[in-house]
Design an enzyme around this catalytic site. Structure first.
Site: not given
Ligand code: DGP
Length: 114
Positions: A31-32, A93-94, A100
């Site tokens: 996760d980023i 909170g999506q 994912h």
């Molecule tokens: P959610 O809020 O459950 O939809 O989680 C989305 C997650 O995705 C959040 O924790 C941050 C992650 N995320 C968003 N954009 C990127 C990206 O470009 N790369 C990565 N590795 N993670 C990302």
């Protein structure tokens, strides 16, 4: 696959994201914005908007995703435990509209979530 979906683009390798695990059907990457020492996202390559959009035909895929989460937890050494989160829809909170599984671990996690 959806042309402009962020996670579809990651799954296609458009951003050279490092995959911790990849099969024909799924990919896993960090996760980023990590919320724990281990914070990995496991996604299907097929575009499915959310858990609420999972269909009966996706039963095998759903199992593969969960087994991938378990395998990654083992690889990350999360023997003390971990949490698997699937934020779903607005109240869930999506923020990214592609199914994912969050794998969180490496610290004691609080309950209940906010
Ligand atoms: P959610 O809020 O459950 O939809 O989680 C989305 C997650 O995705 C959040 O924790 C941050 C992650 N995320 C968003 N954009 C990127 C990206 O470009 N790369 C990565 N590795 N993670 C990302």
């Amino acid at each position: 696959m959806s042309a402009d979906c962020l996670f579809c683009r990651i799954a296609r390798g458009e951003f050279s994201t490092e995959f911790l695990l990849e099969t024909d059907n799924l990919a896993a990457f960090r996760d980023i914005n990590p919320q724990a020492p281990t914070h990995i996202l496991v996604i299907p390559k097929k575009h499915i908007e959310s858990l609420a959009d999972l269909q009966a035909e996706d039963q095998g895929l759903a199992g593969e995703l969960l087994l991938a989460v378990k395998e990654l937890a083992e690889r990350e050494g999360l023997s003390a435990g971990y949490r698997v989160v699937v934020n779903t829809g607005q109240d869930g909170g999506q923020s990214v509209g592609h199914l994912h599984f969050h794998l969180l671990g490496g610290r004691a996690l609080q309950w209940p979530p906010g």
